[in-house]
Design a protein around this motif. Structure first.
Motif, PDB file in Angstrom:
ATOM      1  N   LYS A   1      41.072  43.144  24.528  1.00 21.38           N
ATOM      2  CA  LYS A   1      41.314  44.481  25.051  1.00 21.38           C
ATOM      3  C   LYS A   1      42.455  45.444  24.287  1.00 21.38           C
ATOM      4  O   LYS A   1      42.175  46.481  24.532  1.00 21.38           O
ATOM      5  CB  LYS A   1      41.363  44.298  26.524  1.00 21.38           C
ATOM      6  CG  LYS A   1      42.810  43.936  26.999  1.00 21.38           C
ATOM      7  CD  LYS A   1      42.925  44.123  28.537  1.00 21.38           C
ATOM      8  CE  LYS A   1      44.105  43.905  28.953  1.00 21.38           C
ATOM      9  NZ  LYS A   1      44.816  42.479  28.988  1.00 21.38           N
TER      10      LYS A   1
ATOM     11  N   GLY B   1      49.557  40.669  22.861  1.00 23.28           N
ATOM     12  CA  GLY B   1      48.380  41.841  21.914  1.00 23.28           C
ATOM     13  C   GLY B   1      49.424  43.012  21.706  1.00 23.28           C
ATOM     14  O   GLY B   1      49.659  42.928  20.594  1.00 23.28           O
ATOM     15  N   ARG B   2      50.031  43.573  22.457  1.00 20.33           N
ATOM     16  CA  ARG B   2      50.779  44.948  22.079  1.00 20.33           C
ATOM     17  C   ARG B   2      51.778  44.491  21.053  1.00 20.33           C
ATOM     18  O   ARG B   2      52.048  45.331  20.080  1.00 20.33           O
ATOM     19  CB  ARG B   2      51.260  45.763  23.124  1.00 20.33           C
ATOM     20  CG  ARG B   2      52.442  45.090  24.194  1.00 20.33           C
ATOM     21  CD  ARG B   2      52.860  45.889  25.223  1.00 20.33           C
ATOM     22  NE  ARG B   2      52.049  46.066  26.263  1.00 20.33           N
ATOM     23  CZ  ARG B   2      51.409  47.034  26.647  1.00 20.33           C
ATOM     24  NH1 ARG B   2      51.659  48.272  26.086  1.00 20.33           N
ATOM     25  NH2 ARG B   2      50.652  47.210  27.776  1.00 20.33           N
TER      26      ARG B   2
ATOM     27  N   THR C   1      53.142  42.630  31.473  1.00 21.62           N
ATOM     28  CA  THR C   1      53.071  43.091  30.134  1.00 21.62           C
ATOM     29  C   THR C   1      54.270  44.273  29.964  1.00 21.62           C
ATOM     30  O   THR C   1      54.910  44.492  31.114  1.00 21.62           O
ATOM     31  CB  THR C   1      51.742  44.272  30.242  1.00 21.62           C
ATOM     32  OG1 THR C   1      51.331  44.360  28.651  1.00 21.62           O
ATOM     33  CG2 THR C   1      51.643  45.236  31.024  1.00 21.62           C
TER      34      THR C   1
ATOM     35  N   TYR D   1      46.106  49.535  22.978  1.00 18.48           N
ATOM     36  CA  TYR D   1      45.488  50.068  23.986  1.00 18.48           C
ATOM     37  C   TYR D   1      45.110  51.623  23.770  1.00 18.48           C
ATOM     38  O   TYR D   1      44.152  52.137  24.689  1.00 18.48           O
ATOM     39  CB  TYR D   1      46.529  49.898  25.392  1.00 18.48           C
ATOM     40  CG  TYR D   1      46.632  48.428  25.593  1.00 18.48           C
ATOM     41  CD1 TYR D   1      45.704  47.772  26.245  1.00 18.48           C
ATOM     42  CD2 TYR D   1      47.729  47.752  25.527  1.00 18.48           C
ATOM     43  CE1 TYR D   1      45.850  46.578  26.643  1.00 18.48           C
ATOM     44  CE2 TYR D   1      48.286  46.683  25.503  1.00 18.48           C
ATOM     45  CZ  TYR D   1      47.211  46.001  26.270  1.00 18.48           C
ATOM     46  OH  TYR D   1      47.225  44.651  26.400  1.00 18.48           O
TER      47      TYR D   1
ATOM     48  N   ASN E   1      38.880  34.879  29.940  1.00 16.72           N
ATOM     49  CA  ASN E   1      39.809  35.193  31.067  1.00 16.72           C
ATOM     50  C   ASN E   1      39.068  36.445  31.924  1.00 16.72           C
ATOM     51  O   ASN E   1      37.900  37.008  31.664  1.00 16.72           O
ATOM     52  CB  ASN E   1      40.993  35.954  30.334  1.00 16.72           C
ATOM     53  CG  ASN E   1      41.878  34.819  30.101  1.00 16.72           C
ATOM     54  OD1 ASN E   1      42.393  33.752  30.734  1.00 16.72           O
ATOM     55  ND2 ASN E   1      42.720  34.996  28.922  1.00 16.72           N
TER      56      ASN E   1
ATOM     57  N   GLU F   1      48.421  34.454  23.835  1.00 17.12           N
ATOM     58  CA  GLU F   1      47.728  35.648  23.818  1.00 17.12           C
ATOM     59  C   GLU F   1      48.413  37.069  23.485  1.00 17.12           C
ATOM     60  O   GLU F   1      47.909  38.092  24.201  1.00 17.12           O
ATOM     61  CB  GLU F   1      46.908  35.937  25.022  1.00 17.12           C
ATOM     62  CG  GLU F   1      46.076  34.503  25.377  1.00 17.12           C
ATOM     63  CD  GLU F   1      45.632  34.477  26.924  1.00 17.12           C
ATOM     64  OE1 GLU F   1      44.799  33.465  27.111  1.00 17.12           O
ATOM     65  OE2 GLU F   1      46.106  35.356  27.610  1.00 17.12           O
TER      66      GLU F   1
ATOM     67  N   HIS G   1      49.654  34.593  32.476  1.00 18.80           N
ATOM     68  CA  HIS G   1      49.888  35.924  31.822  1.00 18.80           C
ATOM     69  C   HIS G   1      50.700  36.858  32.898  1.00 18.80           C
ATOM     70  O   HIS G   1      49.989  37.314  33.851  1.00 18.80           O
ATOM     71  CB  HIS G   1      48.507  36.531  31.336  1.00 18.80           C
ATOM     72  CG  HIS G   1      48.962  37.999  30.702  1.00 18.80           C
ATOM     73  ND1 HIS G   1      49.510  38.293  29.669  1.00 18.80           N
ATOM     74  CD2 HIS G   1      48.400  39.283  31.266  1.00 18.80           C
ATOM     75  CE1 HIS G   1      49.584  39.568  29.603  1.00 18.80           C
ATOM     76  NE2 HIS G   1      48.714  40.208  30.340  1.00 18.80           N
TER      77      HIS G   1
ATOM     78  N   GLU H   1      40.929  35.855  22.560  1.00 21.60           N
ATOM     79  CA  GLU H   1      40.940  36.236  24.197  1.00 21.60           C
ATOM     80  C   GLU H   1      40.213  37.227  24.533  1.00 21.60           C
ATOM     81  O   GLU H   1      40.526  38.375  24.093  1.00 21.60           O
ATOM     82  CB  GLU H   1      42.409  36.089  24.202  1.00 21.60           C
ATOM     83  CG  GLU H   1      42.891  36.260  25.676  1.00 21.60           C
ATOM     84  CD  GLU H   1      42.902  37.366  26.621  1.00 21.60           C
ATOM     85  OE1 GLU H   1      42.433  37.477  27.815  1.00 21.60           O
ATOM     86  OE2 GLU H   1      43.045  38.479  25.783  1.00 21.60           O
TER      87      GLU H   1
ATOM     88  N   GLY I   1      50.270  36.936  27.205  1.00 24.15           N
ATOM     89  CA  GLY I   1      50.648  37.906  26.238  1.00 24.15           C
ATOM     90  C   GLY I   1      51.815  38.436  27.247  1.00 24.15           C
ATOM     91  O   GLY I   1      52.474  38.092  27.880  1.00 24.15           O
ATOM     92  N   GLY I   2      52.264  39.772  26.810  1.00 21.13           N
ATOM     93  CA  GLY I   2      53.160  40.515  27.528  1.00 21.13           C
ATOM     94  C   GLY I   2      54.671  40.874  27.050  1.00 21.13           C
ATOM     95  O   GLY I   2      55.226  41.544  27.379  1.00 21.13           O
TER      96      GLY I   2
ATOM     97  N   SER J   1      44.126  39.085  21.836  1.00 20.40           N
ATOM     98  CA  SER J   1      43.675  39.765  23.037  1.00 20.40           C
ATOM     99  C   SER J   1      42.912  41.088  22.703  1.00 20.40           C
ATOM    100  O   SER J   1      43.233  42.159  22.134  1.00 20.40           O
ATOM    101  CB  SER J   1      45.000  40.349  23.715  1.00 20.40           C
ATOM    102  OG  SER J   1      44.695  41.410  24.700  1.00 20.40           O
TER     103      SER J   1
END
Ligand SMILES: *Cc1c(COP(=O)(O)O)cnc(C)c1O
Length: 457
Positions: free
Chosen positions: A88, A311-312, A223, A406, A130, A309, A220, A107, A260-261, A86
């Motif tokens: 971003k 991410g965090r 998060t 982030y 996306n 996807e 998705h 992504e 993700g999330g 991901s």
């Protein structure tokens, strides 16, 4: 401790503190304040000496460990798994390339991120596109490149059908689906709703039009999701759509993208427990997702790919922010406050996380409740409203944990410029992966109208 350091102890201001003989506070005995003097074997002090303070530090070892663990956890539960990074969440190229070296696709949620992925060398057909804002031009680029376009709304669907016709191509698409997973509020602003029939409406339009090649389904659901069962529900509903498409149109959906999330180990503000205790392990999410997909009723040879996807959860604990104490102050109510040299302009996530902060040098066992402020001349610049720390002196260093997700992408040049970012590689060598900004970086795009060029004071 080295002998030299033994001889002369550094000065530490005394603290007078009431003895608390009652119950422990709601956090029990917290071990938050053990000193962290090294990151991946490299001393915090030497990093700050070399690259300045504040300083973001990423551990390549930790990133690779995280993605390998996540892959192993999913691949042992489900036969066909593909991760996509991901962008971003953290799009420094060195970070993205680490994930790509580990086999992750990309992504992206904008054409800017799309171009970043292409220039990092990701084959365009391995980019998942996306987001609600894809212009006609963005769509044309991704159709031409055969990227995977995840359709967000009907207007995009109609525009894409038109563009596909013009270009005489049949783009590979998925629709984004939102749904009730038992976690509220529902994230229903993106994609087509499952329960009210929007998702089927989009599917029927795609299938009847025959201009787009519907090969995937995407969701998705949120998060920092603390409820693994929500993913079980999401995967079931996605599988139900895929099986419905098979029944109705005799078409196999080749992938289900669960987005993700997953929560990182960070501690949400107001949370009773520390993130490290409260957050589910990735295996708990994997168990739910794999269980739902395997039990949905697909023929074994027609199981869809599972795309993720995440991410965090893969990057937060690989990022550290090193900083230095500017000064200490007593507030009017007697509380201690400490002013650090990093603020919310570079630690955006301080707005919703209680970041773990560790002193970077040895100290005695005394601690005191402290407000940690950033250096910005703005009331909102608070790093921690209340953290128990030993007394820190001006010039002392701290390490802020779980800052990998982030913060780099959402940081800004508000009042101060953004600092160096380094990565420690597997051999313990440090590399700058983004240089500290200069005034020129910030002013490069400014223009001054002729009548404002001069003034006399
Ligand atoms: C932001 C985002 C992700 C990553 O989310 P995390 O919560 O960081 O795991 C994945 N997919 C989409 C579509 C996103 O917008």
């Amino acid at each position: 401790m080295k002998e030299k350091e033994m001889e002369k102890k550094s000065y530490e201001r005394p603290v007078i503190k009431p003895l608390n003989s009652g119950l422990m506070n709601k956090f029990g005995t917290r071990t938050e304040y053990t000193p962290v003097t090294h990151i991946d074997g490299v001393s915090v002090k030497s990093l700050i000496e070399e690259y300045g303070s504040p300083l973001f530090v990423f551990s390549e070892r930790k990133i690779r460990e995280n993605i390998r663990d996540a892959k192993r956890i999913f691949e042992t539960r489900y036969p066909k798994v593909q991760f996509a990074w991901s962008y971003k969440t953290n799009y420094l190229n060195a970070i993205c390339r680490t994930f790509h070296q580990e086999g992750s696709w990309a992504e992206v949620v904008s054409i800017f991120e799309y171009h970043k992925a292409v220039s990092n060398g990701v084959p365009p057909e391995k980019i998942l596109f996306n987001g609600p804002d894809k212009t006609d031009e963005d769509l044309r680029i991704s159709v031409k490149n055969d990227s995977l376009i995840h359709i967000d709304h009907l207007d995009e669907l109609y525009r894409l059908i038109e563009i596909a016709g013009e270009m005489h191509k049949k783009p590979r698409v998925a629709i984004r689906v939102n749904m009730d997973t038992g976690v509220y509020p529902i994230w229903d602003r993106f994609g087509f709703n499952y329960e009210n029939g929007q998702a089927w409406d989009a599917i029927n339009k795609i299938m009847a039009g025959d201009k787009l090649n519907l090969i995937g389904l995407h969701c998705h659901i949120g998060t920092y999701m603390l409820t693994p069962s929500a993913y079980g529900i999401a995967a079931s509903k996605m599988a139900d759509l895929a099986l419905g498409i098979k029944r109705r149109y005799k078409k196999n959906i080749s992938y289900i993208d669960i987005g993700g999330g997953f929560a990182s180990k960070n501690t949400l503000k107001g949370s009773y427990q520390l993130g490290t205790d409260a957050v589910p392990d990735i295996s708990e999410y994997a168990e739910q997702i794999a269980g739902s997909l395997l039990n949905a009723g697909f023929d074994t040879d027609e199981l869809p790919y599972l795309y993720l996807e995440t991410g965090r959860a893969l990057i937060d604990d690989a990022g550290f922010l090193l900083g230095t104490v500017i000064s200490n102050k007593r507030l009017s109510d007697g509380r201690r406050s400490t002013i650090m040299d990093f603020g919310v302009n570079i630690l955006f996530t301080a707005f919703w996380y209680d970041h773990k902060v560790s002193p970077a040098q040895e100290f005695s066992r005394f601690t005191e409740d402290t407000v940690l402020y950033g250096p910005l001349c703005m009331n909102i610049d608070v790093i921690r409203e209340n953290v128990t720390l030993p007394p820190l002196n001006a010039g002392d260093h701290v390490v802020v944990h779980f800052v990998g997700a982030y913060n780099i992408t959402q940081s800004m040049q508000f009042i101060a410029l953004r600092p160096n970012v380094v990565m420690i590689d597997l051999k313990g060598e440090s590399h700058i992966i983004r240089k500290a900004e200069t005034m020129d970086d910030v002013e490069r795009n400014e223009r001054i109208p002729a009548h404002l060029e001069n003034f006399k004071l």
